[in-house]
Motif scaffolding. Structure first.
Motif, PDB file in Angstrom:
ATOM      1  N   SER A 363      34.941  31.999  36.266  1.00  0.00           N
ATOM      2  CA  SER A 363      36.254  32.385  36.347  1.00  0.00           C
ATOM      3  C   SER A 363      37.359  31.824  36.394  1.00  0.00           C
ATOM      4  O   SER A 363      38.340  31.744  36.073  1.00  0.00           O
ATOM      5  CB  SER A 363      36.146  33.706  37.133  1.00  0.00           C
ATOM      6  OG  SER A 363      35.775  33.502  38.653  1.00  0.00           O
ATOM      7  N   ASN A 364      37.194  30.720  37.455  1.00  0.00           N
ATOM      8  CA  ASN A 364      38.286  29.980  37.920  1.00  0.00           C
ATOM      9  C   ASN A 364      38.580  28.943  36.900  1.00  0.00           C
ATOM     10  O   ASN A 364      39.957  28.706  36.625  1.00  0.00           O
ATOM     11  CB  ASN A 364      37.844  28.865  39.209  1.00  0.00           C
ATOM     12  CG  ASN A 364      38.472  29.620  40.548  1.00  0.00           C
ATOM     13  OD1 ASN A 364      39.305  30.336  40.450  1.00  0.00           O
ATOM     14  ND2 ASN A 364      37.491  29.472  41.507  1.00  0.00           N
ATOM     15  N   MET A 365      37.822  28.362  36.199  1.00  0.00           N
ATOM     16  CA  MET A 365      37.827  27.551  34.944  1.00  0.00           C
ATOM     17  C   MET A 365      38.810  28.196  33.666  1.00  0.00           C
ATOM     18  O   MET A 365      39.720  27.694  33.148  1.00  0.00           O
ATOM     19  CB  MET A 365      36.624  26.629  34.595  1.00  0.00           C
ATOM     20  CG  MET A 365      36.306  25.668  35.589  1.00  0.00           C
ATOM     21  SD  MET A 365      37.326  24.605  35.839  1.00  0.00           S
ATOM     22  CE  MET A 365      37.586  23.854  34.195  1.00  0.00           C
ATOM     23  N   VAL A 366      38.264  29.319  33.482  1.00  0.00           N
ATOM     24  CA  VAL A 366      38.995  30.153  32.438  1.00  0.00           C
ATOM     25  C   VAL A 366      40.374  30.275  32.789  1.00  0.00           C
ATOM     26  O   VAL A 366      41.376  30.194  31.899  1.00  0.00           O
ATOM     27  CB  VAL A 366      38.264  31.699  32.285  1.00  0.00           C
ATOM     28  CG1 VAL A 366      38.895  32.178  31.303  1.00  0.00           C
ATOM     29  CG2 VAL A 366      36.777  31.318  31.667  1.00  0.00           C
ATOM     30  N   TYR A 367      40.596  30.948  34.139  1.00  0.00           N
ATOM     31  CA  TYR A 367      41.930  31.244  34.316  1.00  0.00           C
ATOM     32  C   TYR A 367      42.753  29.904  34.312  1.00  0.00           C
ATOM     33  O   TYR A 367      43.823  30.132  33.859  1.00  0.00           O
ATOM     34  CB  TYR A 367      41.888  31.715  35.956  1.00  0.00           C
ATOM     35  CG  TYR A 367      43.412  32.170  36.554  1.00  0.00           C
ATOM     36  CD1 TYR A 367      44.050  33.443  36.154  1.00  0.00           C
ATOM     37  CD2 TYR A 367      43.721  31.318  37.392  1.00  0.00           C
ATOM     38  CE1 TYR A 367      45.293  33.588  36.652  1.00  0.00           C
ATOM     39  CE2 TYR A 367      45.280  31.796  38.026  1.00  0.00           C
ATOM     40  CZ  TYR A 367      45.705  32.770  37.502  1.00  0.00           C
ATOM     41  OH  TYR A 367      46.935  32.983  38.006  1.00  0.00           O
ATOM     42  N   SER A 368      42.207  28.971  34.955  1.00  0.00           N
ATOM     43  CA  SER A 368      42.929  27.418  34.788  1.00  0.00           C
ATOM     44  C   SER A 368      43.362  27.005  33.441  1.00  0.00           C
ATOM     45  O   SER A 368      44.501  26.452  32.985  1.00  0.00           O
ATOM     46  CB  SER A 368      42.384  26.400  35.186  1.00  0.00           C
ATOM     47  OG  SER A 368      41.941  26.917  36.664  1.00  0.00           O
ATOM     48  N   PHE A 404      48.733  42.764  20.799  1.00  0.00           N
ATOM     49  CA  PHE A 404      47.429  43.205  21.262  1.00  0.00           C
ATOM     50  C   PHE A 404      47.145  41.743  22.184  1.00  0.00           C
ATOM     51  O   PHE A 404      47.754  40.411  21.825  1.00  0.00           O
ATOM     52  CB  PHE A 404      46.673  43.148  20.052  1.00  0.00           C
ATOM     53  CG  PHE A 404      46.930  44.051  19.264  1.00  0.00           C
ATOM     54  CD1 PHE A 404      46.618  45.550  19.422  1.00  0.00           C
ATOM     55  CD2 PHE A 404      47.519  43.863  18.047  1.00  0.00           C
ATOM     56  CE1 PHE A 404      47.012  46.685  18.725  1.00  0.00           C
ATOM     57  CE2 PHE A 404      47.809  44.767  17.155  1.00  0.00           C
ATOM     58  CZ  PHE A 404      47.426  46.125  17.406  1.00  0.00           C
ATOM     59  N   ALA A 405      46.564  41.888  23.229  1.00  0.00           N
ATOM     60  CA  ALA A 405      46.122  40.905  24.236  1.00  0.00           C
ATOM     61  C   ALA A 405      45.112  40.978  24.832  1.00  0.00           C
ATOM     62  O   ALA A 405      44.409  42.108  24.919  1.00  0.00           O
ATOM     63  CB  ALA A 405      47.472  40.662  25.187  1.00  0.00           C
ATOM     64  N   CYS A 406      44.498  39.842  25.093  1.00  0.00           N
ATOM     65  CA  CYS A 406      43.273  39.733  26.181  1.00  0.00           C
ATOM     66  C   CYS A 406      43.861  39.135  27.452  1.00  0.00           C
ATOM     67  O   CYS A 406      44.289  38.162  27.609  1.00  0.00           O
ATOM     68  CB  CYS A 406      42.363  38.844  25.469  1.00  0.00           C
ATOM     69  SG  CYS A 406      40.840  38.632  26.152  1.00  0.00           S
ATOM     70  N   ILE A 407      43.609  40.154  28.534  1.00  0.00           N
ATOM     71  CA  ILE A 407      43.848  39.677  29.932  1.00  0.00           C
ATOM     72  C   ILE A 407      42.727  39.298  30.729  1.00  0.00           C
ATOM     73  O   ILE A 407      41.684  39.693  30.705  1.00  0.00           O
ATOM     74  CB  ILE A 407      44.364  41.084  30.514  1.00  0.00           C
ATOM     75  CG1 ILE A 407      45.605  41.556  29.728  1.00  0.00           C
ATOM     76  CG2 ILE A 407      45.224  40.794  31.999  1.00  0.00           C
ATOM     77  CD1 ILE A 407      46.761  40.704  29.415  1.00  0.00           C
ATOM     78  N   ILE A 408      43.027  38.071  31.201  1.00  0.00           N
ATOM     79  CA  ILE A 408      41.947  37.614  32.120  1.00  0.00           C
ATOM     80  C   ILE A 408      42.272  37.377  33.467  1.00  0.00           C
ATOM     81  O   ILE A 408      43.450  36.774  33.946  1.00  0.00           O
ATOM     82  CB  ILE A 408      41.679  36.134  31.757  1.00  0.00           C
ATOM     83  CG1 ILE A 408      41.202  36.243  30.103  1.00  0.00           C
ATOM     84  CG2 ILE A 408      40.724  35.303  32.496  1.00  0.00           C
ATOM     85  CD1 ILE A 408      41.228  34.657  29.523  1.00  0.00           C
ATOM     86  N   LYS A 409      41.538  37.677  34.492  1.00  0.00           N
ATOM     87  CA  LYS A 409      41.800  37.765  35.778  1.00  0.00           C
ATOM     88  C   LYS A 409      41.205  36.459  36.389  1.00  0.00           C
ATOM     89  O   LYS A 409      40.083  35.873  36.057  1.00  0.00           O
ATOM     90  CB  LYS A 409      41.138  39.039  36.649  1.00  0.00           C
ATOM     91  CG  LYS A 409      41.960  40.288  36.311  1.00  0.00           C
ATOM     92  CD  LYS A 409      41.313  41.477  36.979  1.00  0.00           C
ATOM     93  CE  LYS A 409      41.792  42.824  36.360  1.00  0.00           C
ATOM     94  NZ  LYS A 409      41.509  44.026  37.121  1.00  0.00           N
ATOM     95  N   ALA A 413      40.629  38.173  41.482  1.00  0.00           N
ATOM     96  CA  ALA A 413      40.975  39.368  40.858  1.00  0.00           C
ATOM     97  C   ALA A 413      42.372  39.676  41.344  1.00  0.00           C
ATOM     98  O   ALA A 413      42.941  40.784  41.154  1.00  0.00           O
ATOM     99  CB  ALA A 413      40.178  40.631  41.018  1.00  0.00           C
ATOM    100  N   CYS A 414      43.177  38.618  42.057  1.00  0.00           N
ATOM    101  CA  CYS A 414      44.633  38.982  42.341  1.00  0.00           C
ATOM    102  C   CYS A 414      45.521  38.549  41.556  1.00  0.00           C
ATOM    103  O   CYS A 414      46.737  39.120  41.684  1.00  0.00           O
ATOM    104  CB  CYS A 414      44.633  38.084  43.934  1.00  0.00           C
ATOM    105  SG  CYS A 414      44.972  36.557  43.718  1.00  0.00           S
ATOM    106  N   CYS A 415      45.239  37.602  40.462  1.00  0.00           N
ATOM    107  CA  CYS A 415      46.240  37.305  39.545  1.00  0.00           C
ATOM    108  C   CYS A 415      45.662  37.561  38.189  1.00  0.00           C
ATOM    109  O   CYS A 415      44.565  37.350  38.056  1.00  0.00           O
ATOM    110  CB  CYS A 415      46.601  35.903  39.825  1.00  0.00           C
ATOM    111  SG  CYS A 415      47.205  35.453  41.317  1.00  0.00           S
ATOM    112  N   ALA A 416      46.579  37.434  37.165  1.00  0.00           N
ATOM    113  CA  ALA A 416      46.147  37.730  35.674  1.00  0.00           C
ATOM    114  C   ALA A 416      46.852  36.903  34.832  1.00  0.00           C
ATOM    115  O   ALA A 416      48.159  36.810  35.069  1.00  0.00           O
ATOM    116  CB  ALA A 416      45.911  39.091  35.350  1.00  0.00           C
ATOM    117  N   GLN A 417      46.438  36.266  33.794  1.00  0.00           N
ATOM    118  CA  GLN A 417      46.825  35.644  32.842  1.00  0.00           C
ATOM    119  C   GLN A 417      46.493  36.187  31.510  1.00  0.00           C
ATOM    120  O   GLN A 417      45.131  36.679  31.378  1.00  0.00           O
ATOM    121  CB  GLN A 417      46.683  34.016  32.737  1.00  0.00           C
ATOM    122  CG  GLN A 417      47.610  33.496  33.999  1.00  0.00           C
ATOM    123  CD  GLN A 417      47.292  32.354  34.247  1.00  0.00           C
ATOM    124  OE1 GLN A 417      46.385  31.331  33.477  1.00  0.00           O
ATOM    125  NE2 GLN A 417      47.879  31.441  34.938  1.00  0.00           N
TER     126      GLN A 417
END
Length: 467
Positions: A363-368, A404-409, A413-417
């Protein structure tokens, strides 16, 4: 304070009595020293202090694990530096045939506890590494801590962070088992498993070196907003580093001067992220970012394996799996590759149709990675990307357009992109689309487009893969 001192002294006395007297085994004289031999058919008892040592032992035992009684002392997430053995722990050591420990400053209690002569095999891994071990290093921006004995050089005890040293230690553990058991078949199995595992560690070491080669990496430095137990890893990779605290430091609060210096290093070297150790609250990292010119940079986690629990082990964590995750983070930090490495066999099936597969990352790497897409989109134009997250849609009544969008936390789970996508004409809205908030997997080609004078990014010609 006195109560704690008496408690430790009592435990040490109990261990000395158990090892030197009560229930002593019948030893055998070998190579000038007394070593207890375990007969064929009997279980060999092995006690290790921390997770990497435990896992290396588990690997060399392999399919013959039921021939051993393997114990991990520190299995409740307690940090090595603050661990104090209980009387029960001491009794386990006393009853062991082999005792394996790191031998650094944090294991000072072992030296006082073990008698000079014992019939068990005692492996001090720092002694096995010998002159190859590094002294603690104070780099620029780091404050040295006052030592009680300034004449004695403090050694960095985090030897397990080097895959090359892990191999040396694993070989020593295997040799100890082979020396202790009288079961020749068991010895053969241990020798074979140790050889196989050593090859895996060689491969791991090569992967780190390849990922950080000077010719391919963009950045030469790691910036860790935490203590720094990674010197052995950064030395193996040939990387510089900046950190506020030494590897064994108990400090968590950095001065304003340290924060300013580290923020300056982040900007000067144009680093893509800040790193922290496992279980870090990221407060210092975020303070450094707030004092830099790029406060939105991602904070990634390097795992030093000092807080692994029995539950983590039951869920399948191994030394190799953790180091593979660390490899993924290092690749991102030095700019060689932001994706997780997978086996070549899996690559044909999983990545043959995509350039960047976010579904294989933690999850960290996806967010980054998504952060990089948002802030450096030109680097991703034309690449096919697979990602998953929470589906959402928005209708702009004024423009008559639906997005339409795909939201990633992130991991906390405190931030989302998120990233916008546009499905192919074969999909009909709303019949073929996910429900609001439903998890979806999307694959498409990254592109930039303009709207109302603003530049946006999205995945075009996208497809849904899990509906």
């Amino acid at each position: 304070m006195k109560k704690n001192v008496w408690k430790v002294l009592s435990i040490v006395w109990i261990l000395a009595m158990l090892i030197s007297g009560c229930g002593s085994k019948q030893p055998e004289e070998t190579a000038g020293q007394t070593v207890h031999k375990v007969a064929a058919g009997e279980k060999i008892k092995i006690v290790t202090t921390i997770f990497p040592l435990y896992d290396w032992t588990r690997e060399v035992l392999g399919e013959e694990a039921d021939r051993a009684e393997l114990t991990l002392l520190i299995d409740k997430g307690v940090d090595l530096h603050s661990y104090q053995p209980t009387a029960a722990d001491m009794m386990k050591i006393a009853d062991a045939d082999i005792f394996v420990y790191v031998g650094g400053e944090s294991d000072g209690w072992v030296k006082d506890a073990l008698p000079e002569k014992t019939d068990k095999v005692v492996l001090n891994l720092m002694d096995i590494i010998g002159d190859q071990a590094y002294a603690e290093e104070v780099v620029e921006g780091m404050e040295a801590e006052e030592e009680e004995d300034e004449e004695e050089e403090a050694m960095d005890e985090h030897i397990w962070m080097s895959p090359s040293f892990a191999k040396i230690c694993t070989d020593a553990i295997a040799e100890a088992i082979e020396t202790t058991t009288e079961d020749t078949d068991f010895r053969d199995v241990v020798e074979r498993n140790a050889k196989t595992y050593s090859e895996q560690l060689d491969l791991l070491s090569g992967q780190f070196k390849t990922a950080t080669e000077k010719g391919s990496r963009k950045y030469d430095m790691l910036l860790v907003a935490d203590r720094y137990p990674f010197r052995y890893l950064s030395e193996e990779c040939g990387l510089e580093y900046r950190a506020p605290f030494l590897g064994c430091s108990a400090e968590t609060e950095a001065s304003f001067e340290k924060v300013t210096f580290l923020a300056g290093e982040l900007d000067k070297n144009q680093l893509p992220c800040i790193l922290v150790c496992e279980n870090n609250d990221q407060k210092l990292a975020k303070t450094i970012l707030e004092n830099s010119s790029r406060p939105q940079l991602p904070v990634l986690e390097l795992d030093s394996m000092q807080s692994v629990t029995a539950e983590d082990i039951a869920q399948g964590k191994t030394y190799l799996s953790i180091m593979q995750s660390n490899l993924e983070v290092i690749r991102y930090a030095v700019g060689t590759n932001g994706t997780a490495q997978i086996s070549s066999e899996a690559a044909d099936e999983t990545l043959s149709d995509v350039d960047i597969d976010l579904t294989t990352m933690n999850s960290n790497m996806v967010y980054s990675e998504v952060y990089q897409m948002m802030y450096y989109p030109e680097d991703f134009v034309g690449k096919t990307i697979r990602m998953n997250g929470d589906y959402t849609t928005y209708a702009d009544e004024e423009l008559g357009v639906r997005y339409f969008a795909c939201i990633i936390k992130d991991a906390t789970a405190c931030c989302a992109q998120g990233i916008e996508f546009e499905l192919t004409d074969s999909y009909t809205y709303p019949e073929d689309y996910p429900k609001e908030g439903e998890t979806c997997t999307v694959k498409g080609e990254f592109e930039l487009y303009q709207e109302d004078g603003q530049m946006y990014c999205r995945l075009k010609d996208a497809e849904l893969e899990n509906l």
